[in-house]
Design an enzyme around this catalytic site. Structure first.
Site, PDB file in Angstrom:
ATOM      1  CD  GLN A 141       4.419  -9.157 -22.967  1.00 15.90           C
ATOM      2  OE1 GLN A 141       4.554  -9.400 -24.153  1.00 15.90           O
ATOM      3  NE2 GLN A 141       5.260  -8.383 -22.320  1.00 15.90           N
TER       4      GLN A 141
ATOM      5  CG  ASP B  37      10.521 -13.875 -25.480  1.00 14.53           C
ATOM      6  OD1 ASP B  37      11.038 -13.023 -26.213  1.00 14.53           O
ATOM      7  OD2 ASP B  37       9.914 -13.588 -24.440  1.00 14.53           O
TER       8      ASP B  37
ATOM      9  CE  LYS C 231       6.454  -8.411 -27.275  1.00 17.20           C
ATOM     10  NZ  LYS C 231       6.505  -9.010 -25.953  1.00 17.20           N
TER      11      LYS C 231
END
Length: 292
Positions: free
Chosen positions: A101, A124, A57
């Site tokens: 995460q 997200d 990422k």
């Protein structure tokens, strides 16, 4: 053994295309906004799979011209410490996207942390506000993996309208938001899961079959309708005599299912790269809002 006939849905190539588009758009907006877009990825502990995802990422961020505000925390970091970092990032005008995460160490409450993220910076797409907008069919940041699946279908001109889509898995990360996105595009949707009786009879009805469970070789050739579109969201690391260091496989027995499906996604190189591309896309959408 019959030769695989399924066409490949190449997520890696599409992800690269999306990243190239972002790379081309960012400089123009940068002149107006006075800075590049910023993404903060928070990682706690030293889970090797998570560390690899975070590296991907952060690398992708830099490739498209985004600033990366990655923060790595030791395993023993407390809930309060993380919440205070999220509140700081919510206030930080250089940050457009925040991502925690997952999975987190067991002593931390992931749901509570996700609730702390400003919905406009929810890269997200998992904040209740954004999931609520999805339920209502309103504009909002969309959950990355399901949004990546939908982009992949669109790229290959595969219409889901009226087709029977079977999603296996009901997680808040993939299964539930994906079912809603498919409904939004007028698919007929069945959600199967670990308590489903006679899964095979369900999967054989699917025009579009999307397993998202995390169980290697769950879907075999006899469970797939000939000519179906199979999108494998599962990612599993398998260690055996052939690959003692481990290899990545999906939820689909790829070689055999490719003999009957019309389209199939590989693992790796299918949905995985799309998740990262949609994360960057979400961050860019938040950034774009700054242009008044």
């Amino acid at each position: 053994m019959s030769v695989a006939t399924a066409k490949i849905l190449d997520g890696k190539a599409l992800a690269q295309k999306i990243q190239n588009n972002l790379k081309a758009q960012i400089p123009t907006l940068q002149e107006q906004i006075g800075r590049s877009p910023g993404l903060a990825v928070l990682m706690v502990g030293d889970n090797p799979a998570s560390a690899a995802y975070v590296r991907n990422k952060e690398k992708a961020c830099i490739n498209v011209g985004m600033a990366s505000f990655g923060r790595h925390f030791p395993t023993e970091t407390t809930q309060t410490e993380l919440e205070s970092v999220i509140h700081e990032l919510n206030q930080d005008s250089r940050v457009d996207g925040i991502l925690v995460q997952l999975p987190l160490p067991k002593h931390l409450d992931a749901v509570s942390l996700l609730h702390q993220i400003d919905p406009d910076k929810d890269a997200d797409g998992l904040h209740p506000t954004n999931l609520g907008k999805l339920v209502r069919g309103e504009m909002g940041l969309r959950s990355c993996t399901p949004a990546g699946v939908m982009e992949l279908l669109k790229e290959y001109n595969i219409s889901v309208q009226g087709k029977h889509s079977v999603v296996i898995g009901r997680s808040i990360l993939v299964g539930k938001p994906l079912a809603l996105m498919l409904l939004e595009e007028n698919a007929t949707v069945t959600v199967a899961h670990s308590r489903t009786i006679d899964l095979a009879s369900m999967t054989r009805q699917a025009d579009i079959l999307i397993p998202a469970v995390g169980k290697p070789n769950l879907i075999t050739k006899d469970m797939v309708k000939p000519g179906a579109i199979v999108i494998d969201v599962g990612i599993n690391r398998v260690v055996d005599e052939v690959t003692p260091k481990g290899r990545l496989v999906g939820d689909v027995a790829y070689d055999e299912v490719a003999q009957v499906a019309e389209y199939i996604t590989p693992v790796p190189g299918g949905v995985g790269p799309m998740t990262v591309a949609m994360l960057l896309q979400n961050t860019f959408l938040s950034y774009k809002k700054k242009v008044t």
